[in-house]
Design an enzyme around this catalytic site. Sequence first.
Site, PDB file in Angstrom:
ATOM      1  N   HIS A 126      -6.397  -7.994  -7.573  1.00  0.00           N
ATOM      2  CA  HIS A 126      -5.263  -7.323  -8.202  1.00  0.00           C
ATOM      3  C   HIS A 126      -4.348  -8.394  -8.788  1.00  0.00           C
ATOM      4  O   HIS A 126      -4.000  -9.357  -8.097  1.00  0.00           O
ATOM      5  CB  HIS A 126      -4.431  -6.555  -7.167  1.00  0.00           C
ATOM      6  N   ASP A 159      -5.143  -0.835 -13.392  1.00  0.00           N
ATOM      7  CA  ASP A 159      -5.278   0.005 -12.201  1.00  0.00           C
ATOM      8  C   ASP A 159      -4.843   1.429 -12.550  1.00  0.00           C
ATOM      9  O   ASP A 159      -3.860   1.637 -13.258  1.00  0.00           O
ATOM     10  CB  ASP A 159      -4.414  -0.560 -11.067  1.00  0.00           C
ATOM     11  N   HIS A 208     -12.574  -7.218  -5.993  1.00  0.00           N
ATOM     12  CA  HIS A 208     -11.625  -7.135  -7.103  1.00  0.00           C
ATOM     13  C   HIS A 208     -10.363  -7.886  -6.733  1.00  0.00           C
ATOM     14  O   HIS A 208      -9.948  -7.896  -5.578  1.00  0.00           O
ATOM     15  CB  HIS A 208     -11.295  -5.679  -7.464  1.00  0.00           C
ATOM     16  N   GLU A 238     -10.195  -0.422  -0.336  1.00  0.00           N
ATOM     17  CA  GLU A 238     -10.688   0.947  -0.569  1.00  0.00           C
ATOM     18  C   GLU A 238     -11.998   0.956  -1.354  1.00  0.00           C
ATOM     19  O   GLU A 238     -12.843   1.819  -1.137  1.00  0.00           O
ATOM     20  CB  GLU A 238      -9.641   1.764  -1.343  1.00  0.00           C
ATOM     21  N   VAL A 239     -12.132   0.051  -2.301  1.00  0.00           N
ATOM     22  CA  VAL A 239     -13.331   0.040  -3.156  1.00  0.00           C
ATOM     23  C   VAL A 239     -14.179  -1.187  -2.789  1.00  0.00           C
ATOM     24  O   VAL A 239     -13.712  -2.328  -2.925  1.00  0.00           O
ATOM     25  CB  VAL A 239     -12.940  -0.009  -4.656  1.00  0.00           C
ATOM     26  N   ASN A 255      -7.729  -7.474  -1.275  1.00  0.00           N
ATOM     27  CA  ASN A 255      -7.864  -6.788   0.004  1.00  0.00           C
ATOM     28  C   ASN A 255      -9.324  -6.868   0.438  1.00  0.00           C
ATOM     29  O   ASN A 255     -10.223  -6.641  -0.364  1.00  0.00           O
ATOM     30  CB  ASN A 255      -7.433  -5.319  -0.135  1.00  0.00           C
TER      31      ASN A 255
HETATM   32  P1  AMP Z   1      -8.207  -1.801  -2.903  1.00  0.00           P
HETATM   33  O1  AMP Z   1      -7.400  -0.972  -1.956  1.00  0.00           O
HETATM   34  O2  AMP Z   1      -7.814  -3.235  -2.887  1.00  0.00           O
HETATM   35  O3  AMP Z   1      -9.694  -1.569  -2.704  1.00  0.00           O
HETATM   36  O4  AMP Z   1      -7.810  -1.314  -4.360  1.00  0.00           O
HETATM   37  C1  AMP Z   1      -8.503  -0.363  -5.089  1.00  0.00           C
HETATM   38  C2  AMP Z   1      -7.679  -0.097  -6.319  1.00  0.00           C
HETATM   39  O5  AMP Z   1      -8.491   0.584  -7.244  1.00  0.00           O
HETATM   40  C3  AMP Z   1      -6.455   0.781  -6.074  1.00  0.00           C
HETATM   41  O6  AMP Z   1      -5.277   0.065  -6.486  1.00  0.00           O
HETATM   42  C4  AMP Z   1      -6.703   2.015  -6.941  1.00  0.00           C
HETATM   43  O7  AMP Z   1      -5.540   2.500  -7.546  1.00  0.00           O
HETATM   44  C5  AMP Z   1      -7.688   1.476  -7.968  1.00  0.00           C
HETATM   45  N1  AMP Z   1      -8.588   2.451  -8.565  1.00  0.00           N
HETATM   46  C6  AMP Z   1      -9.334   3.385  -7.951  1.00  0.00           C
HETATM   47  N2  AMP Z   1     -10.098   4.050  -8.840  1.00  0.00           N
HETATM   48  C7  AMP Z   1      -9.846   3.502 -10.048  1.00  0.00           C
HETATM   49  C8  AMP Z   1     -10.323   3.740 -11.375  1.00  0.00           C
HETATM   50  N3  AMP Z   1     -11.226   4.704 -11.638  1.00  0.00           N
HETATM   51  N4  AMP Z   1      -9.822   2.994 -12.380  1.00  0.00           N
HETATM   52  C9  AMP Z   1      -8.903   2.040 -12.138  1.00  0.00           C
HETATM   53  N5  AMP Z   1      -8.421   1.755 -10.913  1.00  0.00           N
HETATM   54  C10 AMP Z   1      -8.880   2.483  -9.881  1.00  0.00           C
END
Ligand code: AMP
Length: 120
Positions: free
Chosen positions: A106, A33, A104, A99-100, A91
């Site tokens: 964690h 991350d 995924h 967020e993404v 999440n």
């Molecule tokens: P979520 O809130 O569960 O969608 O988590 C998204 C995660 O992606 C967060 O912990 C961010 O720190 C991580 N993240 C965002 N952009 C990148 C990236 N380019 N490379 C690695 N991790 C990322």
Amino acid sequence: MAYDDQNIFAKILRGEIPCDKVYEDEYVLAFNDLYPKAPVHILVIPKGAYVSLADFGAQASADEVSGFFKAVAKIAAEHDLVEAGFRSIANTGVNGGQEVPHFHLHLLGGRAIGPMVSTA
Ligand code: AMP
């Protein structure tokens, strides 16, 4: 929710932006991350286009689901997470704080991770 192929993890899978890769096989890519919340903070993502855990569970093939979780177990073992323990978080959606929009998991470890969720 339709899959957005411009999300950041889709770009990482296509090699358009870099990542700090820790593992890859036919089913998954795993990388550190960018903003780690623990000494070990790895994200494991399927190679298929799935928005969330719910989408993955509903739509992915048995081989993809199996391949994903076999890889998670391998990564956890390779990073010495199994004996001491670790937290895994997926999440999902707005209330989950996702967020993404590419599924995924964690993997957080290397220290005690603390209470499961904030009660605030
Ligand atoms: P979520 O809130 O569960 O969608 O988590 C998204 C995660 O992606 C967060 O912990 C961010 O720190 C991580 N993240 C965002 N952009 C990148 C990236 N380019 N490379 C690695 N991790 C990322």
